[in-house]
Design a protein around this motif. Structure first.
Motif, PDB file in Angstrom:
ATOM      1  N   PRO A 117       0.814  -1.225   0.000  1.00 43.90           N
ATOM      2  CA  PRO A 117       0.000   0.000   0.000  1.00 43.90           C
ATOM      3  C   PRO A 117       0.848   1.276   0.000  1.00 43.90           C
ATOM      4  CG  PRO A 117      -0.886  -1.566   1.582  1.00 43.90           C
ATOM      5  CD  PRO A 117       0.419  -2.125   1.095  1.00 43.90           C
ATOM      6  N   THR A 118       2.099   1.160   0.410  1.00 42.55           N
ATOM      7  CA  THR A 118       3.011   2.308   0.416  1.00 42.55           C
ATOM      8  C   THR A 118       3.532   2.654  -0.974  1.00 42.55           C
ATOM      9  OG1 THR A 118       4.826   0.800   0.878  1.00 42.55           O
ATOM     10  CG2 THR A 118       3.793   1.879   2.772  1.00 42.55           C
ATOM     11  N   GLY A 119       3.244   1.797  -1.970  1.00 42.53           N
ATOM     12  CA  GLY A 119       3.673   2.054  -3.336  1.00 42.53           C
ATOM     13  C   GLY A 119       4.864   1.226  -3.783  1.00 42.53           C
ATOM     14  N   GLU A 120       5.510   0.531  -2.859  1.00 45.69           N
ATOM     15  CA  GLU A 120       6.644  -0.308  -3.251  1.00 45.69           C
ATOM     16  C   GLU A 120       6.139  -1.533  -4.013  1.00 45.69           C
ATOM     17  OE1 GLU A 120       9.130  -0.088   0.785  1.00 45.69           O
ATOM     18  OE2 GLU A 120       6.961   0.252   0.816  1.00 45.69           O
ATOM     19  N   VAL A 121       6.916  -1.928  -5.032  1.00 44.19           N
ATOM     20  CA  VAL A 121       6.571  -3.084  -5.854  1.00 44.19           C
ATOM     21  C   VAL A 121       7.822  -3.932  -6.024  1.00 44.19           C
ATOM     22  CG1 VAL A 121       5.721  -3.854  -8.107  1.00 44.19           C
ATOM     23  CG2 VAL A 121       4.794  -1.769  -7.085  1.00 44.19           C
ATOM     24  N   TYR A 122       7.660  -5.245  -5.877  1.00 42.65           N
ATOM     25  CA  TYR A 122       8.780  -6.172  -5.974  1.00 42.65           C
ATOM     26  C   TYR A 122       8.437  -7.291  -6.950  1.00 42.65           C
ATOM     27  CZ  TYR A 122       9.876  -3.931  -1.527  1.00 42.65           C
ATOM     28  OH  TYR A 122      10.115  -3.005  -0.549  1.00 42.65           O
ATOM     29  N   LEU A 123       9.379  -7.625  -7.828  1.00 39.71           N
ATOM     30  CA  LEU A 123       9.265  -8.799  -8.692  1.00 39.71           C
ATOM     31  C   LEU A 123      10.091  -9.898  -8.035  1.00 39.71           C
ATOM     32  CD1 LEU A 123       8.306 -10.078 -11.374  1.00 39.71           C
ATOM     33  CD2 LEU A 123      10.446  -9.259 -12.388  1.00 39.71           C
ATOM     34  N   LEU A 124       9.487 -11.058  -7.822  1.00 43.73           N
ATOM     35  CA  LEU A 124      10.128 -12.145  -7.091  1.00 43.73           C
ATOM     36  C   LEU A 124      10.277 -13.401  -7.940  1.00 43.73           C
ATOM     37  CD1 LEU A 124       8.016 -11.936  -3.794  1.00 43.73           C
ATOM     38  CD2 LEU A 124      10.146 -10.722  -4.316  1.00 43.73           C
ATOM     39  N   ASP A 125      11.259 -14.181  -7.591  1.00 48.18           N
ATOM     40  CA  ASP A 125      11.442 -15.557  -8.066  1.00 48.18           C
ATOM     41  C   ASP A 125      11.802 -15.680  -9.541  1.00 48.18           C
ATOM     42  OD1 ASP A 125      10.881 -16.305  -5.454  1.00 48.18           O
ATOM     43  OD2 ASP A 125       8.749 -16.537  -5.858  1.00 48.18           O
ATOM     44  N   GLU A 126      12.488 -14.687 -10.080  1.00 46.69           N
ATOM     45  CA  GLU A 126      12.970 -14.794 -11.460  1.00 46.69           C
ATOM     46  C   GLU A 126      13.882 -16.009 -11.613  1.00 46.69           C
ATOM     47  OE1 GLU A 126      13.466 -10.221 -10.636  1.00 46.69           O
ATOM     48  OE2 GLU A 126      13.389 -12.058  -9.428  1.00 46.69           O
ATOM     49  N   ASP A 127      14.686 -16.274 -10.568  1.00 47.72           N
ATOM     50  CA  ASP A 127      15.598 -17.419 -10.602  1.00 47.72           C
ATOM     51  C   ASP A 127      14.838 -18.742 -10.720  1.00 47.72           C
ATOM     52  OD1 ASP A 127      14.607 -16.902  -8.000  1.00 47.72           O
ATOM     53  OD2 ASP A 127      16.292 -17.940  -7.060  1.00 47.72           O
ATOM     54  N   GLU A 128      13.686 -18.839 -10.070  1.00 48.74           N
ATOM     55  CA  GLU A 128      12.882 -20.063 -10.163  1.00 48.74           C
ATOM     56  C   GLU A 128      12.346 -20.266 -11.576  1.00 48.74           C
ATOM     57  OE1 GLU A 128       9.854 -20.447  -7.169  1.00 48.74           O
ATOM     58  OE2 GLU A 128      11.212 -19.801  -5.576  1.00 48.74           O
ATOM     59  N   LEU A 129      11.953 -19.174 -12.237  1.00 47.00           N
ATOM     60  CA  LEU A 129      11.477 -19.284 -13.615  1.00 47.00           C
ATOM     61  C   LEU A 129      12.621 -19.714 -14.531  1.00 47.00           C
ATOM     62  CD1 LEU A 129       9.107 -18.888 -15.610  1.00 47.00           C
ATOM     63  CD2 LEU A 129       9.951 -16.553 -15.937  1.00 47.00           C
ATOM     64  N   GLU A 130      13.801 -19.125 -14.338  1.00 50.07           N
ATOM     65  CA  GLU A 130      14.971 -19.495 -15.156  1.00 50.07           C
ATOM     66  C   GLU A 130      15.309 -20.973 -14.969  1.00 50.07           C
ATOM     67  OE1 GLU A 130      16.260 -17.506 -17.419  1.00 50.07           O
ATOM     68  OE2 GLU A 130      15.046 -15.791 -16.766  1.00 50.07           O
ATOM     69  N   GLU A 131      15.282 -21.442 -13.724  1.00 42.24           N
ATOM     70  CA  GLU A 131      15.586 -22.843 -13.442  1.00 42.24           C
ATOM     71  C   GLU A 131      14.546 -23.766 -14.068  1.00 42.24           C
ATOM     72  OE1 GLU A 131      15.892 -25.905  -9.687  1.00 42.24           O
ATOM     73  OE2 GLU A 131      16.372 -23.798  -9.319  1.00 42.24           O
ATOM     74  N   ALA A 132      13.277 -23.371 -14.023  1.00 42.23           N
ATOM     75  CA  ALA A 132      12.213 -24.189 -14.625  1.00 42.23           C
ATOM     76  C   ALA A 132      12.420 -24.353 -16.125  1.00 42.23           C
ATOM     77  CB  ALA A 132      10.849 -23.571 -14.336  1.00 42.23           C
ATOM     78  N   LEU A 133      12.877 -23.297 -16.786  1.00 41.35           N
ATOM     79  CA  LEU A 133      13.162 -23.392 -18.225  1.00 41.35           C
ATOM     80  C   LEU A 133      14.388 -24.275 -18.459  1.00 41.35           C
ATOM     81  CD1 LEU A 133      12.562 -22.524 -21.153  1.00 41.35           C
ATOM     82  CD2 LEU A 133      14.072 -20.558 -20.751  1.00 41.35           C
ATOM     83  N   ALA A 134      15.438 -24.062 -17.674  1.00 36.05           N
ATOM     84  CA  ALA A 134      16.684 -24.809 -17.847  1.00 36.05           C
ATOM     85  C   ALA A 134      16.507 -26.304 -17.599  1.00 36.05           C
ATOM     86  CB  ALA A 134      17.759 -24.248 -16.920  1.00 36.05           C
ATOM     87  N   THR A 135      15.573 -26.673 -16.712  1.00 35.34           N
ATOM     88  CA  THR A 135      15.355 -28.083 -16.377  1.00 35.34           C
ATOM     89  C   THR A 135      14.148 -28.682 -17.096  1.00 35.34           C
ATOM     90  OG1 THR A 135      14.088 -27.448 -14.421  1.00 35.34           O
ATOM     91  CG2 THR A 135      16.462 -27.862 -14.109  1.00 35.34           C
ATOM     92  N   ASN A 136      13.622 -27.959 -18.084  1.00 38.09           N
ATOM     93  CA  ASN A 136      12.504 -28.427 -18.917  1.00 38.09           C
ATOM     94  C   ASN A 136      11.213 -28.667 -18.156  1.00 38.09           C
ATOM     95  OD1 ASN A 136      13.958 -28.365 -21.395  1.00 38.09           O
ATOM     96  ND2 ASN A 136      14.982 -30.266 -20.764  1.00 38.09           N
ATOM     97  N   VAL A 137      11.043 -27.981 -17.023  1.00 36.69           N
ATOM     98  CA  VAL A 137       9.753 -28.013 -16.334  1.00 36.69           C
ATOM     99  C   VAL A 137       8.741 -27.241 -17.172  1.00 36.69           C
ATOM    100  CG1 VAL A 137       8.507 -27.235 -14.269  1.00 36.69           C
ATOM    101  CG2 VAL A 137      10.755 -28.318 -14.060  1.00 36.69           C
ATOM    102  N   ILE A 138       9.217 -26.171 -17.822  1.00 34.28           N
ATOM    103  CA  ILE A 138       8.405 -25.395 -18.758  1.00 34.28           C
ATOM    104  C   ILE A 138       9.175 -25.256 -20.063  1.00 34.28           C
ATOM    105  CG2 ILE A 138       7.160 -24.108 -16.972  1.00 34.28           C
ATOM    106  CD1 ILE A 138       9.079 -21.728 -17.551  1.00 34.28           C
TER     107      ILE A 138
END
Length: 183
Positions: A117-138
């Protein structure tokens, strides 16, 4: 394999006593499922730290509203404290949502966005998405879909036009009278 999340969070043992409600809405402002979990009693509170800010996300009397917008690749969880104040909005980027025995579900695509609510925004878990692609989960197509959805949502949040934040309190108020005790 993608992680499936359920609207009622039936598998979450941290909550020892809960009430739950859900509804399907077909309105101009929102089409999809909404769910509300009232955490009557929890084993222990859940605290999380974003940079130097520590927030409680789970405690006795907290509520989680989840919005599953039809035809979109995201689901929003709004955390309300015991006084009804919004603590955070948590956006799961997902492949698709469906239902299982009448309960809305998503297949999580790893990337998450947190807005405070204070206006801060965070993008999380980019590393998990990269790993999922690298290991053919996606595959590359799903990877690209996740990034495109995250970038679109970040832009809408920055511009102040992401509408689900604006109607979260309304959806909570709609579901509160229908809360029922569940295990």
């Amino acid at each position: 394999m993608l992680k499936r999340k359920y609207g009622n969070r039936h598998d979450w043992q941290r909550i020892t006593k809960r009430r739950y409600a859900q509804s399907f809405l077909d309105a101009e402002s929102f089409k999809g499922y909404i769910t509300l979990i009232d955490m009557v009693k929890v084993r222990e509170p859940l605290w999380i730290t974003y940079e130097n800010r520590e927030l409680c996300l789970v405690d006795d009397g907290y509520m989680w509203l989840q919005q599953f917008p039809f035809g979109k690749n995201h689901m929003v969880t709004t955390t309300f404290d015991w006084e009804g104040n919004i603590v955070q909005w948590y956006i799961d980027i997902c492949h698709e949502y469906g239902t299982d025995k009448g309960i809305p579900t998503i297949d999580d695509l790893f990337l998450d966005i947190v807005a405070l609510p204070t206006g801060e925004v965070y993008l999380l878990d980019e590393d998990e998405l990269e790993e999922a692609l690298a290991t053919n989960v996606i595959n590359q197509e799903i990877y690209d879909l996740a990034w495109a959805e995250a970038e679109r949502l970040l832009k809408e949040i920055k511009e102040g036009i992401f509408e689900l934040f604006d109607i979260a309190d309304l959806h909570k108020k709609m579901l509160e009278p229908t809360l029922e005790s569940s295990v």
